[in-house]
Design a protein around this motif. Sequence first.
Motif, PDB file in Angstrom:
ATOM      1  N   ASN A  87       0.853  -1.196   0.000  1.00 48.97           N
ATOM      2  CA  ASN A  87       0.000   0.000   0.000  1.00 48.97           C
ATOM      3  C   ASN A  87       0.885   1.241   0.000  1.00 48.97           C
ATOM      4  O   ASN A  87       1.720   1.415   0.903  1.00 48.97           O
ATOM      5  CB  ASN A  87      -0.901   0.015   1.237  1.00 48.97           C
ATOM      6  N   VAL A  88       0.694   2.101  -0.998  1.00 49.05           N
ATOM      7  CA  VAL A  88       1.535   3.302  -1.049  1.00 49.05           C
ATOM      8  C   VAL A  88       0.891   4.389  -0.196  1.00 49.05           C
ATOM      9  O   VAL A  88      -0.166   4.937  -0.534  1.00 49.05           O
ATOM     10  CB  VAL A  88       1.774   3.760  -2.504  1.00 49.05           C
ATOM     11  N   ALA A  89       1.520   4.654   0.941  1.00 49.38           N
ATOM     12  CA  ALA A  89       1.084   5.734   1.843  1.00 49.38           C
ATOM     13  C   ALA A  89       1.983   6.932   1.558  1.00 49.38           C
ATOM     14  O   ALA A  89       2.166   7.309   0.392  1.00 49.38           O
ATOM     15  CB  ALA A  89       1.182   5.249   3.294  1.00 49.38           C
ATOM     16  N   SER A  90       2.568   7.514   2.583  1.00 51.17           N
ATOM     17  CA  SER A  90       3.435   8.690   2.409  1.00 51.17           C
ATOM     18  C   SER A  90       3.992   9.050   3.776  1.00 51.17           C
ATOM     19  O   SER A  90       3.366   8.710   4.797  1.00 51.17           O
ATOM     20  CB  SER A  90       2.607   9.865   1.879  1.00 51.17           C
ATOM     21  N   ILE A  91       5.097   9.789   3.815  1.00 46.72           N
ATOM     22  CA  ILE A  91       5.514  10.295   5.133  1.00 46.72           C
ATOM     23  C   ILE A  91       4.477  11.304   5.636  1.00 46.72           C
ATOM     24  O   ILE A  91       4.406  11.575   6.820  1.00 46.72           O
ATOM     25  CB  ILE A  91       6.951  10.887   5.168  1.00 46.72           C
ATOM     26  N   THR A 104      -2.872  -0.407   7.120  1.00 44.06           N
ATOM     27  CA  THR A 104      -1.818  -1.369   6.765  1.00 44.06           C
ATOM     28  C   THR A 104      -1.180  -1.955   8.021  1.00 44.06           C
ATOM     29  O   THR A 104      -0.955  -3.173   8.115  1.00 44.06           O
ATOM     30  CB  THR A 104      -0.751  -0.683   5.884  1.00 44.06           C
ATOM     31  N   GLU A 105      -0.903  -1.102   8.997  1.00 46.78           N
ATOM     32  CA  GLU A 105      -0.273  -1.608  10.229  1.00 46.78           C
ATOM     33  C   GLU A 105      -1.240  -2.533  10.988  1.00 46.78           C
ATOM     34  O   GLU A 105      -0.833  -3.552  11.542  1.00 46.78           O
ATOM     35  CB  GLU A 105       0.172  -0.442  11.117  1.00 46.78           C
ATOM     36  N   SER A 106      -2.527  -2.169  11.000  1.00 46.87           N
ATOM     37  CA  SER A 106      -3.518  -3.037  11.655  1.00 46.87           C
ATOM     38  C   SER A 106      -3.575  -4.393  10.975  1.00 46.87           C
ATOM     39  O   SER A 106      -3.544  -5.440  11.620  1.00 46.87           O
ATOM     40  CB  SER A 106      -4.919  -2.414  11.600  1.00 46.87           C
ATOM     41  N   LEU A 107      -3.659  -4.361   9.625  1.00 48.47           N
ATOM     42  CA  LEU A 107      -3.744  -5.625   8.882  1.00 48.47           C
ATOM     43  C   LEU A 107      -2.507  -6.477   9.102  1.00 48.47           C
ATOM     44  O   LEU A 107      -2.590  -7.700   9.213  1.00 48.47           O
ATOM     45  CB  LEU A 107      -3.888  -5.336   7.384  1.00 48.47           C
ATOM     46  N   SER A 108      -1.362  -5.816   9.146  1.00 48.29           N
ATOM     47  CA  SER A 108      -0.108  -6.539   9.298  1.00 48.29           C
ATOM     48  C   SER A 108      -0.145  -7.389  10.572  1.00 48.29           C
ATOM     49  O   SER A 108       0.284  -8.556  10.576  1.00 48.29           O
ATOM     50  CB  SER A 108       1.044  -5.548   9.319  1.00 48.29           C
ATOM     51  N   GLU A 109      -0.675  -6.825  11.649  1.00 51.08           N
ATOM     52  CA  GLU A 109      -0.806  -7.585  12.904  1.00 51.08           C
ATOM     53  C   GLU A 109      -1.911  -8.631  12.780  1.00 51.08           C
ATOM     54  O   GLU A 109      -1.770  -9.764  13.207  1.00 51.08           O
ATOM     55  CB  GLU A 109      -1.150  -6.642  14.057  1.00 51.08           C
ATOM     56  N   GLU A 161       8.412  -6.747   5.227  1.00 50.84           N
ATOM     57  CA  GLU A 161       8.441  -5.662   6.226  1.00 50.84           C
ATOM     58  C   GLU A 161       7.102  -4.924   6.240  1.00 50.84           C
ATOM     59  O   GLU A 161       6.468  -4.771   5.197  1.00 50.84           O
ATOM     60  CB  GLU A 161       9.567  -4.672   5.891  1.00 50.84           C
ATOM     61  N   THR A 162       6.709  -4.432   7.404  1.00 48.37           N
ATOM     62  CA  THR A 162       5.426  -3.715   7.502  1.00 48.37           C
ATOM     63  C   THR A 162       5.563  -2.270   7.034  1.00 48.37           C
ATOM     64  O   THR A 162       4.650  -1.724   6.408  1.00 48.37           O
ATOM     65  CB  THR A 162       4.915  -3.752   8.961  1.00 48.37           C
ATOM     66  N   LEU A 163       6.690  -1.653   7.346  1.00 46.92           N
ATOM     67  CA  LEU A 163       6.866  -0.232   7.023  1.00 46.92           C
ATOM     68  C   LEU A 163       8.108  -0.027   6.183  1.00 46.92           C
ATOM     69  O   LEU A 163       9.156  -0.605   6.493  1.00 46.92           O
ATOM     70  CB  LEU A 163       7.092   0.561   8.312  1.00 46.92           C
ATOM     71  N   CYS A 164       7.988   0.814   5.165  1.00 53.07           N
ATOM     72  CA  CYS A 164       9.170   1.164   4.362  1.00 53.07           C
ATOM     73  C   CYS A 164       9.176   2.670   4.147  1.00 53.07           C
ATOM     74  O   CYS A 164       8.252   3.221   3.530  1.00 53.07           O
ATOM     75  CB  CYS A 164       9.125   0.427   3.027  1.00 53.07           C
ATOM     76  N   ILE A 165      10.190   3.330   4.688  1.00 53.44           N
ATOM     77  CA  ILE A 165      10.357   4.780   4.471  1.00 53.44           C
ATOM     78  C   ILE A 165      11.650   4.951   3.675  1.00 53.44           C
ATOM     79  O   ILE A 165      12.745   4.841   4.232  1.00 53.44           O
ATOM     80  CB  ILE A 165      10.450   5.534   5.821  1.00 53.44           C
ATOM     81  N   PRO A 166      11.540   5.193   2.364  1.00 51.89           N
ATOM     82  CA  PRO A 166      12.765   5.274   1.565  1.00 51.89           C
ATOM     83  C   PRO A 166      13.536   6.574   1.834  1.00 51.89           C
ATOM     84  O   PRO A 166      12.933   7.636   1.966  1.00 51.89           O
ATOM     85  CB  PRO A 166      12.266   5.274   0.111  1.00 51.89           C
ATOM     86  N   GLY A 167      14.860   6.473   1.913  1.00 53.44           N
ATOM     87  CA  GLY A 167      15.712   7.666   2.016  1.00 53.44           C
ATOM     88  C   GLY A 167      16.041   8.045   3.451  1.00 53.44           C
ATOM     89  O   GLY A 167      15.164   8.059   4.311  1.00 53.44           O
ATOM     90  N   VAL A 168      17.318   8.387   3.655  1.00 55.30           N
ATOM     91  CA  VAL A 168      17.799   8.716   5.008  1.00 55.30           C
ATOM     92  C   VAL A 168      17.104   9.971   5.538  1.00 55.30           C
ATOM     93  O   VAL A 168      16.687  10.029   6.704  1.00 55.30           O
ATOM     94  CB  VAL A 168      19.328   8.940   4.973  1.00 55.30           C
ATOM     95  N   ALA A 169      16.943  10.990   4.704  1.00 56.18           N
ATOM     96  CA  ALA A 169      16.336  12.253   5.166  1.00 56.18           C
ATOM     97  C   ALA A 169      14.898  12.009   5.635  1.00 56.18           C
ATOM     98  O   ALA A 169      14.470  12.547   6.673  1.00 56.18           O
ATOM     99  CB  ALA A 169      16.356  13.286   4.031  1.00 56.18           C
ATOM    100  N   ASN A 170      14.164  11.180   4.916  1.00 56.25           N
ATOM    101  CA  ASN A 170      12.771  10.896   5.296  1.00 56.25           C
ATOM    102  C   ASN A 170      12.703  10.072   6.587  1.00 56.25           C
ATOM    103  O   ASN A 170      11.884  10.338   7.464  1.00 56.25           O
ATOM    104  CB  ASN A 170      12.054  10.151   4.167  1.00 56.25           C
ATOM    105  N   LYS A 171      13.578   9.075   6.684  1.00 53.57           N
ATOM    106  CA  LYS A 171      13.619   8.239   7.905  1.00 53.57           C
ATOM    107  C   LYS A 171      13.923   9.122   9.115  1.00 53.57           C
ATOM    108  O   LYS A 171      13.299   8.997  10.173  1.00 53.57           O
ATOM    109  CB  LYS A 171      14.723   7.183   7.792  1.00 53.57           C
ATOM    110  N   THR A 172      14.890  10.029   8.945  1.00 55.79           N
ATOM    111  CA  THR A 172      15.295  10.900  10.053  1.00 55.79           C
ATOM    112  C   THR A 172      14.146  11.821  10.442  1.00 55.79           C
ATOM    113  O   THR A 172      13.861  12.015  11.630  1.00 55.79           O
ATOM    114  CB  THR A 172      16.527  11.745   9.632  1.00 55.79           C
ATOM    115  N   ALA A 173      13.473  12.382   9.447  1.00 57.63           N
ATOM    116  CA  ALA A 173      12.369  13.319   9.719  1.00 57.63           C
ATOM    117  C   ALA A 173      11.252  12.618  10.496  1.00 57.63           C
ATOM    118  O   ALA A 173      10.716  13.164  11.471  1.00 57.63           O
ATOM    119  CB  ALA A 173      11.829  13.887   8.407  1.00 57.63           C
ATOM    120  N   VAL A 174      10.922  11.393  10.093  1.00 56.05           N
ATOM    121  CA  VAL A 174       9.840  10.658  10.771  1.00 56.05           C
ATOM    122  C   VAL A 174      10.269  10.295  12.197  1.00 56.05           C
ATOM    123  O   VAL A 174       9.500  10.461  13.161  1.00 56.05           O
ATOM    124  CB  VAL A 174       9.446   9.394   9.967  1.00 56.05           C
TER     125      VAL A 174
END
Length: 254
Positions: free
Chosen positions: A132-136, A159-164, A216-229
Amino acid sequence: MKGTALITGASSGIGESLARVFASNDFQLIITARDTSKLVALKNSLDDPDQTQIVTADLSTREGIDHLIANTKKERVDILVNNAGIMQWGNLQDREADTIDQLIDLNIRALTYLTHHFLKGMIKRSSGKILNVASIAGFQPIPAMGLYAASKAYVLSLTESLSEQIANSGVSVTALCPGITNTPSTEQLINEIPPFIVSSADEVALAGFEALMAGETLCIPGVANKTAVAWAKLQPRSVVRKIGGFVAKFAPDQ
Ligand SMILES: NC(=O)c1ccc[n+]([C@@H]2O[C@H](COP(=O)([O-])OP(=O)(O)OC[C@H]3O[C@@H](n4cnc5c(N)ncnc54)[C@H](OP(=O)(O)O)[C@@H]3O)[C@@H](O)[C@H]2O)c1
């Protein structure tokens, strides 16, 4: 062939890149969007066009969703990629009601119905994957695009609910949460954004594919995005709301 991947919103941007990644990894494709000519061009540009089926559908309508489902009956869908989505800027009170419907119907309703439909078969077979394509933007309110951010918070939460809920079923579901990505939907604002926080559609698609394959349940591409989240998670909500407000600086003219 490793199976069949159904990819929505495959006619441009991240969806087109996802289609190329799945094709190059030996999947048969069912690609869908409204613009048939772009889907045909994509199909013909792939190494083995015969492995790709096109279904033209407007997924913001119930008829479009039913049409897509009816046209996938002959194939077993091993992977569902809910990528189609639209971005809208501006104040909620200033929007026409039917544009609100368009966003909710595509970003939320289509994704939910398609997940509901294909998940049933996957659970029965004890195999399958959903991306499922979500977004930061799903992690925080964004006043300049409140409806869009809220729709992505929905995608993330579901998506997180379904994953569990389906853990140990043999089926996995992954939320791909890109930051700003260079695609037709961002072309009006991309020049205003510092390049180090902009990803390419190919980078995002590859990260999503790898996370999906790894379950994996969550994928946040890119270091800048991971850091921001990660940083935002540590802040009080009032600060997170204010930070979201800065995005208005990049809003294209309405
Ligand atoms: N670009 C970013 O910065 C960014 C960041 C985070 C998340 N995302 C998400 O990534 C996904 C793809 O976005 P993108 O930037 O790649 O956008 P894009 O290039 O505009 O692609 C959107 C895709 O959705 C399809 N689509 C739009 N309305 C549709 C409808 N009513 N029925 C069926 N298909 C429809 C479009 O095809 P047709 O017009 O041919 O129908 C197109 O294939 C979206 O869910 C978006 O929210 C994007």
